[in-house]
Motif scaffolding. Sequence first.
Motif, PDB file in Angstrom:
ATOM      1  N   VAL A  97       0.861  -1.182   0.000  1.00 46.66           N
ATOM      2  CA  VAL A  97       0.000   0.000   0.000  1.00 46.66           C
ATOM      3  C   VAL A  97       0.902   1.238   0.000  1.00 46.66           C
ATOM      4  O   VAL A  97       2.114   1.144   0.236  1.00 46.66           O
ATOM      5  N   TYR A  98       0.277   2.386  -0.258  1.00 45.79           N
ATOM      6  CA  TYR A  98       1.057   3.600  -0.479  1.00 45.79           C
ATOM      7  C   TYR A  98       0.569   4.713   0.441  1.00 45.79           C
ATOM      8  O   TYR A  98      -0.603   4.724   0.850  1.00 45.79           O
ATOM      9  N   PRO A  99       1.426   5.680   0.756  1.00 52.85           N
ATOM     10  CA  PRO A  99       1.035   6.766   1.671  1.00 52.85           C
ATOM     11  C   PRO A  99       0.058   7.737   1.012  1.00 52.85           C
ATOM     12  O   PRO A  99      -0.055   7.798  -0.216  1.00 52.85           O
ATOM     13  N   ASN A 100      -0.613   8.483   1.851  1.00 50.99           N
ATOM     14  CA  ASN A 100      -1.544   9.513   1.395  1.00 50.99           C
ATOM     15  C   ASN A 100      -0.735  10.759   1.014  1.00 50.99           C
ATOM     16  O   ASN A 100      -0.156  11.423   1.873  1.00 50.99           O
ATOM     17  N   LEU A 101      -0.712  11.072  -0.273  1.00 52.14           N
ATOM     18  CA  LEU A 101       0.078  12.198  -0.779  1.00 52.14           C
ATOM     19  C   LEU A 101      -0.740  13.482  -0.920  1.00 52.14           C
ATOM     20  O   LEU A 101      -0.177  14.519  -1.309  1.00 52.14           O
ATOM     21  N   VAL A 102      -2.046  13.416  -0.643  1.00 50.66           N
ATOM     22  CA  VAL A 102      -2.905  14.545  -1.015  1.00 50.66           C
ATOM     23  C   VAL A 102      -3.545  15.228   0.192  1.00 50.66           C
ATOM     24  O   VAL A 102      -4.472  16.017   0.028  1.00 50.66           O
ATOM     25  N   LYS A 103      -3.034  14.956   1.383  1.00 49.46           N
ATOM     26  CA  LYS A 103      -3.643  15.543   2.582  1.00 49.46           C
ATOM     27  C   LYS A 103      -3.687  17.063   2.513  1.00 49.46           C
ATOM     28  O   LYS A 103      -4.661  17.684   2.939  1.00 49.46           O
ATOM     29  N   ALA A 104      -2.632  17.670   2.000  1.00 46.50           N
ATOM     30  CA  ALA A 104      -2.555  19.128   1.959  1.00 46.50           C
ATOM     31  C   ALA A 104      -2.529  19.667   0.538  1.00 46.50           C
ATOM     32  O   ALA A 104      -2.092  20.796   0.300  1.00 46.50           O
ATOM     33  N   LEU A 105      -3.004  18.858  -0.410  1.00 50.50           N
ATOM     34  CA  LEU A 105      -2.952  19.266  -1.819  1.00 50.50           C
ATOM     35  C   LEU A 105      -4.271  19.881  -2.271  1.00 50.50           C
ATOM     36  O   LEU A 105      -5.343  19.312  -2.064  1.00 50.50           O
ATOM     37  N   ILE A 106      -4.185  21.048  -2.898  1.00 49.79           N
ATOM     38  CA  ILE A 106      -5.334  21.677  -3.555  1.00 49.79           C
ATOM     39  C   ILE A 106      -4.941  21.901  -5.015  1.00 49.79           C
ATOM     40  O   ILE A 106      -4.208  22.852  -5.328  1.00 49.79           O
ATOM     41  N   PRO A 107      -5.377  21.057  -5.926  1.00 48.43           N
ATOM     42  CA  PRO A 107      -5.002  21.229  -7.344  1.00 48.43           C
ATOM     43  C   PRO A 107      -5.471  22.573  -7.883  1.00 48.43           C
ATOM     44  O   PRO A 107      -6.548  23.060  -7.517  1.00 48.43           O
ATOM     45  N   ASP A 108      -4.673  23.167  -8.769  1.00 48.46           N
ATOM     46  CA  ASP A 108      -5.049  24.438  -9.389  1.00 48.46           C
ATOM     47  C   ASP A 108      -5.080  24.346 -10.907  1.00 48.46           C
ATOM     48  O   ASP A 108      -5.034  25.354 -11.608  1.00 48.46           O
ATOM     49  N   ALA A 109      -5.158  23.092 -11.424  1.00 49.06           N
ATOM     50  CA  ALA A 109      -5.250  22.879 -12.874  1.00 49.06           C
ATOM     51  C   ALA A 109      -5.696  21.433 -13.103  1.00 49.06           C
ATOM     52  O   ALA A 109      -5.577  20.580 -12.218  1.00 49.06           O
ATOM     53  N   PRO A 110      -6.220  21.154 -14.301  1.00 47.83           N
ATOM     54  CA  PRO A 110      -6.558  19.764 -14.612  1.00 47.83           C
ATOM     55  C   PRO A 110      -5.303  18.892 -14.642  1.00 47.83           C
ATOM     56  O   PRO A 110      -4.180  19.384 -14.737  1.00 47.83           O
ATOM     57  N   CYS A 111      -5.496  17.586 -14.551  1.00 48.22           N
ATOM     58  CA  CYS A 111      -4.426  16.599 -14.728  1.00 48.22           C
ATOM     59  C   CYS A 111      -3.341  16.703 -13.654  1.00 48.22           C
ATOM     60  O   CYS A 111      -2.168  16.450 -13.911  1.00 48.22           O
ATOM     61  N   GLN A 112      -3.756  17.095 -12.444  1.00 49.58           N
ATOM     62  CA  GLN A 112      -2.831  17.076 -11.312  1.00 49.58           C
ATOM     63  C   GLN A 112      -3.188  15.969 -10.323  1.00 49.58           C
ATOM     64  O   GLN A 112      -2.295  15.372  -9.715  1.00 49.58           O
ATOM     65  N   LEU A 113      -4.490  15.707 -10.180  1.00 51.21           N
ATOM     66  CA  LEU A 113      -4.955  14.701  -9.227  1.00 51.21           C
ATOM     67  C   LEU A 113      -6.216  14.042  -9.774  1.00 51.21           C
ATOM     68  O   LEU A 113      -7.171  14.726 -10.154  1.00 51.21           O
ATOM     69  N   ILE A 114      -6.200  12.718  -9.838  1.00 53.27           N
ATOM     70  CA  ILE A 114      -7.419  11.970 -10.160  1.00 53.27           C
ATOM     71  C   ILE A 114      -7.758  11.087  -8.972  1.00 53.27           C
ATOM     72  O   ILE A 114      -6.881  10.571  -8.283  1.00 53.27           O
ATOM     73  N   VAL A 115      -9.062  10.934  -8.718  1.00 54.44           N
ATOM     74  CA  VAL A 115      -9.524  10.146  -7.569  1.00 54.44           C
ATOM     75  C   VAL A 115     -10.423   9.024  -8.069  1.00 54.44           C
ATOM     76  O   VAL A 115     -11.205   9.203  -9.012  1.00 54.44           O
ATOM     77  N   SER A 116     -10.307   7.869  -7.439  1.00 52.53           N
ATOM     78  CA  SER A 116     -11.013   6.680  -7.912  1.00 52.53           C
ATOM     79  C   SER A 116     -11.811   6.049  -6.795  1.00 52.53           C
ATOM     80  O   SER A 116     -11.429   6.098  -5.623  1.00 52.53           O
ATOM     81  N   ASP A 117     -12.911   5.419  -7.183  1.00 53.05           N
ATOM     82  CA  ASP A 117     -13.722   4.690  -6.206  1.00 53.05           C
ATOM     83  C   ASP A 117     -14.658   3.747  -6.948  1.00 53.05           C
ATOM     84  O   ASP A 117     -14.855   3.866  -8.165  1.00 53.05           O
ATOM     85  N   ILE A 118     -15.239   2.807  -6.197  1.00 48.98           N
ATOM     86  CA  ILE A 118     -16.160   1.808  -6.738  1.00 48.98           C
ATOM     87  C   ILE A 118     -17.448   1.853  -5.932  1.00 48.98           C
ATOM     88  O   ILE A 118     -17.424   1.970  -4.700  1.00 48.98           O
ATOM     89  N   THR A 119     -18.578   1.769  -6.611  1.00 52.27           N
ATOM     90  CA  THR A 119     -19.865   1.654  -5.940  1.00 52.27           C
ATOM     91  C   THR A 119     -20.657   0.535  -6.594  1.00 52.27           C
ATOM     92  O   THR A 119     -20.272   0.010  -7.636  1.00 52.27           O
ATOM     93  N   TYR A 120     -21.767   0.164  -5.969  1.00 54.12           N
ATOM     94  CA  TYR A 120     -22.576  -0.934  -6.501  1.00 54.12           C
ATOM     95  C   TYR A 120     -23.916  -0.424  -7.012  1.00 54.12           C
ATOM     96  O   TYR A 120     -24.430   0.606  -6.553  1.00 54.12           O
ATOM     97  N   ILE A 121     -24.485  -1.156  -7.955  1.00 58.54           N
ATOM     98  CA  ILE A 121     -25.795  -0.845  -8.513  1.00 58.54           C
ATOM     99  C   ILE A 121     -26.611  -2.134  -8.534  1.00 58.54           C
ATOM    100  O   ILE A 121     -26.086  -3.203  -8.863  1.00 58.54           O
ATOM    101  N   VAL A 122     -27.890  -2.034  -8.174  1.00 59.75           N
ATOM    102  CA  VAL A 122     -28.752  -3.216  -8.099  1.00 59.75           C
ATOM    103  C   VAL A 122     -29.274  -3.589  -9.480  1.00 59.75           C
ATOM    104  O   VAL A 122     -29.713  -2.736 -10.247  1.00 59.75           O
ATOM    105  N   CYS A 123     -29.219  -4.890  -9.788  1.00 57.18           N
ATOM    106  CA  CYS A 123     -29.856  -5.446 -10.985  1.00 57.18           C
ATOM    107  C   CYS A 123     -30.899  -6.462 -10.519  1.00 57.18           C
ATOM    108  O   CYS A 123     -30.573  -7.397  -9.777  1.00 57.18           O
ATOM    109  N   TRP A 124     -32.133  -6.296 -10.994  1.00 57.95           N
ATOM    110  CA  TRP A 124     -33.212  -7.206 -10.600  1.00 57.95           C
ATOM    111  C   TRP A 124     -33.211  -8.425 -11.519  1.00 57.95           C
ATOM    112  O   TRP A 124     -33.476  -8.314 -12.710  1.00 57.95           O
ATOM    113  N   THR A 125     -32.935  -9.593 -10.953  1.00 56.80           N
ATOM    114  CA  THR A 125     -32.920 -10.816 -11.760  1.00 56.80           C
ATOM    115  C   THR A 125     -34.313 -11.422 -11.885  1.00 56.80           C
ATOM    116  O   THR A 125     -34.614 -12.091 -12.873  1.00 56.80           O
TER     117      THR A 125
END
Length: 305
Positions: free
Chosen positions: A96-124
């Motif tokens: 695993v890797y350290p948190n590099l963005v605790k004090a970061l405020i980007p001031d332009a595109p392509c400096q920081l991207i954030v990722s996550d996963i969520t779920y969606i219900v499908c009715w079978t």
Amino acid sequence: MCRLLGVSKQAYYKHEDKLLHRLALESFVVDYVREVRRKDPGIGGGKLWQMYNRRFGTAWHVGFNRFYAIMERHGLKLRRRKRRAVTTDSRHGLPVYPNLVKALIPDAPCQLIVSDITYIVCWTDPLTGEYTFCYLSLITDYYTKEIVGYSVGETLDSRYPLEALEMALRHYGDRDLSGLIHHSDRGVQYASYEYTRRLKERQIRISMTESGNPKDNAVAERVNNTVKNELLGGMTFLNITQVREAVKEAVDFYNNERPHWSLDGMTPAEASRCKGELKKKWTSFRERAIKGQSRPQTGSRPASG
């Protein structure tokens, strides 16, 4: 039969009529519930009962308790999707890797991207309330709030977040990404060798949260919530193809038409052409705290010597 039961013929046929009426009424309720469920598979018993009485009034009246009992007897109660799908598994032996963005405020595109996963219900099986989950992986440019990569998968396998990452890389094209940071939770998908190797190949620095606190990846969580509960809210999906089509349309609307208060009312596509601090129509206490820490304290003396 009447002699055996000790009742008159008149009483017997009256009872038989009542029984037939009850059976007919029960069959009527079952047919009605199934009819509505074809349109709205996730509707609950309380709303169904209100709709039933509103439509048929006193002529075919059924009390709530009996209505509920009929649904239960015929397997029509929803198996409430009250279980939540767990999308983050941090119990792994991967680096695993350290948190590099605790004090970061980007001031332009392509400096920081954030990722996550969520779920969606499908009715079978909408009639019985059977359902399963599919999983939406999103990558967002922190500065512009633009969704630059997404993928919908049948499982939590790392191939789907990797698909979202490849889309994000295509979005940035031939740009030098050595100054870009990828921030995520410590889930096994983002810590996998395949995923981290691809980031390193493009010289993207890797940052991860240090706890399970959603605030450590707040923008990604917020975008997840917007897509899932606002843009896809109220939709019913019967298969993953429908989810993928809906997500594609939702992302296009989100990026190109939906204004953001975090962007002074601009869309993410408009913000992608900006640089410098963007005004917000709300207060970011995180950014205020970071800016406060970076200011020199009043009354402090310069160090001597």
